[in-house]
Design an enzyme around this catalytic site. Structure first.
Site, PDB file in Angstrom:
ATOM      1  N   ASP A  38      -1.445  12.913 -25.274  1.00 16.13           N
ATOM      2  CA  ASP A  38      -0.893  13.879 -24.335  1.00 16.13           C
ATOM      3  C   ASP A  38      -0.967  15.294 -24.874  1.00 16.13           C
ATOM      4  OD1 ASP A  38       1.296  14.326 -26.036  1.00 16.13           O
ATOM      5  OD2 ASP A  38       2.576  12.887 -25.005  1.00 16.13           O
ATOM      6  N   LYS A  60       0.258  16.411 -19.897  1.00 17.93           N
ATOM      7  CA  LYS A  60       1.138  16.801 -18.806  1.00 17.93           C
ATOM      8  C   LYS A  60       1.937  18.017 -19.241  1.00 17.93           C
ATOM      9  CE  LYS A  60       2.979  12.669 -18.418  1.00 17.93           C
ATOM     10  NZ  LYS A  60       3.825  11.563 -17.963  1.00 17.93           N
ATOM     11  N   MET A 175      12.593  21.001 -23.825  1.00 21.65           N
ATOM     12  CA  MET A 175      11.948  21.332 -22.549  1.00 21.65           C
ATOM     13  C   MET A 175      12.882  22.146 -21.654  1.00 21.65           C
ATOM     14  SD  MET A 175      10.331  17.520 -21.934  1.00 21.65           S
ATOM     15  CE  MET A 175      11.950  16.755 -22.224  1.00 21.65           C
TER      16      MET A 175
END
Length: 509
Positions: A38, A60, A175
């Site tokens: 990823d 992503k 995040m």
């Protein structure tokens, strides 16, 4: 490497610094048939996978999904059903906000064997690289790791903000850049003081690491002013104050510099180690692959002749040559005793070290680690019959000059170098992403293999990147292709090249 029953390893890649992957994670990569990685898994880790492994990017980012989670799940199941060993390489730890639990559930539901390889989480590693311990005996005794990313029910659907706001422990938000206004508002609304220290660390553990320190009430404005973007880790708590005395990563002399090492995989660790010790972010992008050669009938005769004293000097011209020469002796049941009538010359300290590691002590070690330097020192000892064990493709300086001086010379080709298409591909990708600051070339051939694989002039491919080389011959090859050379090592050692790169970067301010 396919087997009757495939298996999927959910491997934590760590927070970004490729040195933080676990030994178990590297072992899985080395046995992989397929790697699905990823966006937050450092692509430099792909060097551990076999050259013929299938590599699938499943990155992503916010509002940018290359593959949906359902598509990723389907890939894992499909590849495992083919009897393949699959590594799902995930940033940080696969079971900490990494959807590893969802992937494991899908694998179990489909009857696929799977294992989890935990990774170093960014929740702890990134603050550490910013000089912020998440716990400290004199400050706090607890840690709370919270997602800063919205789920289907919105941010904080299962978060008790009143508990977090009153906690004396450290809060780490992953995040959370997009939702920082909401996070700060909720914490202050539930009683956390506005002057609580806060830090936001972008691209932690990598060359791009950037840290902003502020307070809860001013953090939104300060983060916006600094241009902080995802991925970033937020730290809330009094431990942030310790950064002033404990910051270390950003103070290393080559911090912020990403260097590509293009030497063959068998040789690149030494230069990488010197650069990393200075604080550089190193990516290994070998442009050449070393391929051992089968011993010809002439080579067998030469091997036998060594034991009969047919040569007074055996000359080794590279670390690869040293390794393969010693392996050749062992393959035919010989060891150092077989060379009792010969002396051994090495082209430099690194080649001598490689010989020493295999039980051979060089009688002559050229101080100038080039053919020209070795030639000068060899002629000084008046050789008569010389066997040069080297690569199939090599500059003929040594044999031609020795022959011209009346020395009987034979060549024993041990290996050839061919373009490393996988390594070259990685280098091209790093350059296209604009993420490299320095590219090193330690021989003309390492540069030529790269240049030959380009669809554009080398000068364009390396635009904005400093080329660092060893020796005048490599410099001439690079400049001859129109690429300006920013760094030339004064002596032909990896340590000198690393120090020269440091001097060049410091001179730029």
């Amino acid at each position: 490497m396919a087997n009757d029953n495939g298996i999927v390893y959910l491997v934590g890649a760590g927070p970004g610094d490729p040195g933080l992957i676990t030994v178990r994670g590297v072992d899985c990569l080395r046995r992989a048939d397929v790697v699905v990685y990823d966006n937050l898994a450092n692509p430099d880790l792909l060097r551990y996978a076999p050259h013929d492994a299938e590599v699938i990017y499943a990155g992503k980012m916010a509002d940018q999904h290359t593959k949906t989670q359902d598509e990723i799940n389907e890939i894992l199941v499909e590849k495992a059903r083919q009897g393949l060993t699959v590594v799902r390489l995930k940033g940080g730890d696969p079971f900490l906000f990494g959807r590893g639990g969802e992937e494991a559930g899908q694998l179990k539901e489909n009857g696929i064997r799977w294992e989890v390889v935990p990774g170093v989480t960014s929740a702890i590693a990134v603050p550490a690289y910013a000089g912020i311990p998440v716990t400290h005996r004199s400050v706090n005794g607890s840690l709370h790791i919270v997602t800063g990313h919205e789920n289907r029910d919105g941010l904080g659907a299962d978060i008790d903000w009143s508990v977090l706001a009153k906690s004396q422990g450290t809060l780490v938000f992953l995040m959370g850049v997009k939702n920082l206004p909401m996070i700060s508002e909720e914490l202050m609304k539930h009683g956390m003081p506005g002057d609580m220290p806060v830090a936001m660390v972008q691209w932690g553990t990598l060359a791009e690491q950037k840290t902003v320190v502020s307070t809860l009430e001013h953090m939104v404005a300060d983060v916006s002013a600094a241009g902080i973007k995802p991925p970033a880790v937020g730290i809330v708590g009094n431990v942030v104050k310790l950064r002033e005395e404990l910051a270390w990563f950003e103070k290393r002399p080559l911090f912020g510099t990403r260097v590509a090492v293009t030497r063959p995989a068998e040789e690149n660790d030494t230069l990488a180690a010197h650069l990393q010790a200075l604080g550089a972010d190193v990516v290994r992008t070998p442009t050449l692959q070393v391929v051992p050669l089968e011993l010809s009938s002439e080579g067998r005769d030469q091997l036998q002749a060594m034991g009969r004293g047919a040569f007074d000097w055996i000359v080794i011209t590279s670390g690869n040559g040293a390794r393969l020469f010693c392996d050749l002796l062992l393959k035919f049941g010989k060891d150092a005793r077989w060379l009792a009538g010969c002396k051994v010359a090495a082209i430099g300290e690194r080649t001598a070290d490689a010989l020493r590691d295999r039980g051979l002590i060089a009688d002559l070690v050229a101080t100038d680690a080039r053919q020209e330097g070795l030639l000068k020192e060899l002629l000084a000892v008046d050789p008569r019959r010389v066997l040069i064990a080297r690569a199939l493709q090599a500059r003929p300086v040594l044999e031609e000059s020795l022959s011209a001086a009346g020395v009987e010379v034979q060549i024993l080709p041990l290996y050839q170098t061919i373009p490393d298409t996988v390594g070259i591909g990685r280098l091209k990708n790093w350059l296209k992403r604009g993420k490299l600051h320095v590219v090193t070339f330690t021989s003309a051939r390492t540069f030529e293999a790269f240049a030959e694989a380009l669809d554009e002039p080398p000068r364009d491919a390396l635009s904005g990147v400093a080329a660092a080389v060893i020796g005048p011959i490599t410099k001439a090859a690079v400049e001859g292709a129109g690429v300006p050379v920013a760094v030339v090592s004064p002596i032909a050692t990896m340590e000198a090249l690393a120090e020269s790169i440091l001097a060049q970067r410091q001179s730029r301010g």
